[in-house]
Design a protein around this motif. Sequence first.
Motif, PDB file in Angstrom:
ATOM      1  N   LEU A 275       1.095  -1.003   0.060  1.00  0.00           N
ATOM      2  CA  LEU A 275       0.223   0.230   0.337  1.00  0.00           C
ATOM      3  C   LEU A 275       0.787   1.106  -0.235  1.00  0.00           C
ATOM      4  CD1 LEU A 275      -2.794  -0.999   2.557  1.00  0.00           C
ATOM      5  CD2 LEU A 275      -2.996  -0.998  -0.222  1.00  0.00           C
ATOM      6  N   GLU A 276       2.371   1.108   0.437  1.00  0.00           N
ATOM      7  CA  GLU A 276       3.096   2.415   0.601  1.00  0.00           C
ATOM      8  C   GLU A 276       3.906   2.488  -0.771  1.00  0.00           C
ATOM      9  OE1 GLU A 276       7.452   3.703   2.485  1.00  0.00           O
ATOM     10  OE2 GLU A 276       6.042   2.538   3.713  1.00  0.00           O
ATOM     11  N   VAL A 277       4.118   1.835  -1.347  1.00  0.00           N
ATOM     12  CA  VAL A 277       4.207   1.900  -2.678  1.00  0.00           C
ATOM     13  C   VAL A 277       3.127   2.133  -3.990  1.00  0.00           C
ATOM     14  CG1 VAL A 277       5.264   0.459  -4.678  1.00  0.00           C
ATOM     15  CG2 VAL A 277       5.703  -0.177  -2.560  1.00  0.00           C
ATOM     16  N   ALA A 278       2.221   1.555  -3.898  1.00  0.00           N
ATOM     17  CA  ALA A 278       0.849   2.588  -4.558  1.00  0.00           C
ATOM     18  C   ALA A 278       0.541   3.564  -4.220  1.00  0.00           C
ATOM     19  CB  ALA A 278      -0.390   0.864  -3.599  1.00  0.00           C
ATOM     20  N   SER A 279       0.428   3.978  -2.909  1.00  0.00           N
ATOM     21  CA  SER A 279       0.286   4.985  -2.139  1.00  0.00           C
ATOM     22  C   SER A 279       1.136   6.143  -2.574  1.00  0.00           C
ATOM     23  CB  SER A 279       0.055   5.432  -0.728  1.00  0.00           C
ATOM     24  OG  SER A 279       1.853   5.915  -0.192  1.00  0.00           O
ATOM     25  N   ASN A 280       2.297   6.002  -3.930  1.00  0.00           N
ATOM     26  CA  ASN A 280       2.888   7.048  -4.474  1.00  0.00           C
ATOM     27  C   ASN A 280       2.929   6.631  -6.160  1.00  0.00           C
ATOM     28  OD1 ASN A 280       4.356   9.720  -4.199  1.00  0.00           O
ATOM     29  ND2 ASN A 280       5.928   8.480  -3.263  1.00  0.00           N
ATOM     30  N   LEU A 281       2.198   6.471  -7.082  1.00  0.00           N
ATOM     31  CA  LEU A 281       2.747   5.992  -8.571  1.00  0.00           C
ATOM     32  C   LEU A 281       2.649   7.089  -8.837  1.00  0.00           C
ATOM     33  CD1 LEU A 281      -0.362   4.032  -9.001  1.00  0.00           C
ATOM     34  CD2 LEU A 281       1.981   2.659  -8.114  1.00  0.00           C
ATOM     35  N   HIS A 282       2.967   8.457  -8.395  1.00  0.00           N
ATOM     36  CA  HIS A 282       3.604   9.833  -9.659  1.00  0.00           C
ATOM     37  C   HIS A 282       4.679  10.178  -8.380  1.00  0.00           C
ATOM     38  CE1 HIS A 282      -0.527   9.365 -11.300  1.00  0.00           C
ATOM     39  NE2 HIS A 282      -1.153   9.248 -10.107  1.00  0.00           N
ATOM     40  N   ALA A 308      -8.448   5.161   3.064  1.00  0.00           N
ATOM     41  CA  ALA A 308      -9.336   5.437   3.117  1.00  0.00           C
ATOM     42  C   ALA A 308     -10.672   6.201   1.428  1.00  0.00           C
ATOM     43  CB  ALA A 308      -9.474   7.275   3.621  1.00  0.00           C
ATOM     44  N   LYS A 309      -9.907   6.069   0.263  1.00  0.00           N
ATOM     45  CA  LYS A 309     -10.107   5.727  -0.896  1.00  0.00           C
ATOM     46  C   LYS A 309     -11.671   5.162  -0.791  1.00  0.00           C
ATOM     47  CE  LYS A 309      -8.839   7.139  -5.555  1.00  0.00           C
ATOM     48  NZ  LYS A 309      -8.312   7.819  -6.161  1.00  0.00           N
ATOM     49  N   PHE A 310     -11.110   3.722  -0.625  1.00  0.00           N
ATOM     50  CA  PHE A 310     -11.854   2.717  -1.087  1.00  0.00           C
ATOM     51  C   PHE A 310     -12.190   2.035   0.656  1.00  0.00           C
ATOM     52  CE2 PHE A 310      -8.116   3.336  -4.057  1.00  0.00           C
ATOM     53  CZ  PHE A 310      -8.809   3.258  -4.819  1.00  0.00           C
ATOM     54  N   CYS A 377      -8.392  -2.284  -2.238  1.00  0.00           N
ATOM     55  CA  CYS A 377      -7.504  -1.536  -2.175  1.00  0.00           C
ATOM     56  C   CYS A 377      -6.653  -0.716  -3.473  1.00  0.00           C
ATOM     57  CB  CYS A 377      -6.803  -1.094  -1.382  1.00  0.00           C
ATOM     58  SG  CYS A 377      -7.778  -0.706   0.202  1.00  0.00           S
ATOM     59  N   LEU A 378      -6.345  -2.331  -4.200  1.00  0.00           N
ATOM     60  CA  LEU A 378      -4.922  -2.241  -5.167  1.00  0.00           C
ATOM     61  C   LEU A 378      -5.763  -2.532  -5.958  1.00  0.00           C
ATOM     62  CD1 LEU A 378      -1.911  -4.051  -4.051  1.00  0.00           C
ATOM     63  CD2 LEU A 378      -2.177  -1.973  -4.270  1.00  0.00           C
ATOM     64  N   ARG A 379      -6.708  -3.010  -6.275  1.00  0.00           N
ATOM     65  CA  ARG A 379      -7.702  -3.268  -7.384  1.00  0.00           C
ATOM     66  C   ARG A 379      -8.375  -2.589  -7.843  1.00  0.00           C
ATOM     67  NH1 ARG A 379      -9.018  -8.294  -4.924  1.00  0.00           N
ATOM     68  NH2 ARG A 379     -10.898  -7.663  -4.006  1.00  0.00           N
ATOM     69  N   GLY A 380      -9.343  -1.307  -7.032  1.00  0.00           N
ATOM     70  CA  GLY A 380      -9.606   0.052  -6.895  1.00  0.00           C
ATOM     71  C   GLY A 380      -8.912   0.696  -7.478  1.00  0.00           C
ATOM     72  N   LEU A 381      -7.178   0.918  -7.394  1.00  0.00           N
ATOM     73  CA  LEU A 381      -6.784   1.936  -7.940  1.00  0.00           C
ATOM     74  C   LEU A 381      -6.096   1.403  -9.740  1.00  0.00           C
ATOM     75  CD1 LEU A 381      -4.750   3.957  -6.454  1.00  0.00           C
ATOM     76  CD2 LEU A 381      -2.749   2.369  -6.493  1.00  0.00           C
ATOM     77  N   LEU A 382      -5.730   0.183  -9.631  1.00  0.00           N
ATOM     78  CA  LEU A 382      -6.027  -0.331 -11.278  1.00  0.00           C
ATOM     79  C   LEU A 382      -7.231   0.831 -11.826  1.00  0.00           C
ATOM     80  CD1 LEU A 382      -5.065  -2.012 -13.537  1.00  0.00           C
ATOM     81  CD2 LEU A 382      -7.117  -3.559 -12.659  1.00  0.00           C
ATOM     82  N   LYS A 383      -8.726   0.232 -11.221  1.00  0.00           N
ATOM     83  CA  LYS A 383      -9.500   0.417 -11.687  1.00  0.00           C
ATOM     84  C   LYS A 383     -10.408   2.353 -11.958  1.00  0.00           C
ATOM     85  CE  LYS A 383     -12.209  -3.501 -11.899  1.00  0.00           C
ATOM     86  NZ  LYS A 383     -11.484  -4.067 -10.865  1.00  0.00           N
ATOM     87  N   SER A 384      -9.785   2.651 -10.986  1.00  0.00           N
ATOM     88  CA  SER A 384      -9.899   4.227 -11.190  1.00  0.00           C
ATOM     89  C   SER A 384      -8.565   5.907 -12.126  1.00  0.00           C
ATOM     90  CB  SER A 384      -9.262   4.986 -10.079  1.00  0.00           C
ATOM     91  OG  SER A 384      -8.785   5.019  -8.327  1.00  0.00           O
TER      92      SER A 384
END
Length: 397
Positions: A275-282, A308-310, A377-384
């Motif tokens: 989640l830490e890595v995924a929280s800073n994709l940019h 909290a987003k998901f 959360c990671l699947r949600g990030l994939l879609k969003s």
Amino acid sequence: MARMEISIQDQEKANQFLRALWAEIRLRDPSCVWLYSPKKEGKQKYVTFGFLHLINKTERIYVGITYERRGGIESIFLDHLGDESAEIHFRIEAILYQALEAASKNYEMPRLFTVTGCLDSQHKILLAEYSGDRFSIKNDLQSDTSKLTISVFGYDALDASVTYVKIAHKVLHFLSIETNVSFRLGSVTIGTEKDLEVLHGNKYFEDTDWLDGWPRKDNLLYISKEGVEFIEWIASCAQNDIQTREKFLSACKHFYTAREVSSEETITVLCVSALEVASNLHNIKAVPCPSCGQPTYKISQRVTDLVAKFLPSHIVKFFKEYYGKRSKYLHEGIILRDQSFYHFGKNIPQLNKDSEYGCEVPNQLSVINLWEYTSYCLRGLLKSDITHQHAPVCVDA
């Protein structure tokens, strides 16, 4: 003995040349093996790879490159360290010079191979069948395995299989968050381009909000439309070129490893790290406060905001607590899970001044819940976030 000016400054192209060269040497001497012992001399600007053994492992060739810019090749040298008899000298010189000449001409023209690997899971669950332009997933009912076929560019069968394994493991990492199942790669076979069978009418898992269990119908695991598109992108790019997607894959790798280990402490660390890595994709950099020098946007807050987003607030609270515990576990050596506490109905309550409850408490999310919430959360990030990016298709190695 054999030296050639190369002058390739781009690392990707330099590695393509080296892959082509090793393939050309294997073509001329299938008995060749490496004693790989790399070394870099920065001041002299050269890198050595170690020793290549030729002619039934009897002759040693010292191999290295010189460079002007790191990651590039200015020249390559292959020095024979064995018996310099005329016959051996001539034979080795022919192998090396022919291979160098062929590689320098052909390294930008790899061939297309179709490679298939068996995917096995501990639950013996098969994936539904899918295909794209560069991959397909089919089932072998006799062996209870799914087969992942990918079209890859390579310079010979060995080179193609190595490229396939790199790409296939990225697919496995992604499948772990897409299905909540951890697959392992089994035997790999090399085919031809014609072996890639394109299926029509992919059937997707359309419940975008599933959380627990598996995306399962008719005893098969199904993948979302976004998931199939992402696998196509992985399969299409040997060197993936979208930084946010590569970072997302790194988060998937953490999660995949969390599914493979048994230690609950390690699982907790890896899930929170994913989640830490995924929280800073940019790659948002924390700006220090001009008054106190502390980061204005802490990493823990970044992770909390992602969750909290998901997920609902009472679950977010647990992840915020786990992030703090994970940091103390890694940097201060605190125990994440006291095994002596876990005797249902026979606990011995103890105080803990660092706990928000004032006393010792067990982990309030089970490992299964931790897996499910993280992958959700990671699947949600994939879609969003991920699938809306422009994803060009790579056409070479």
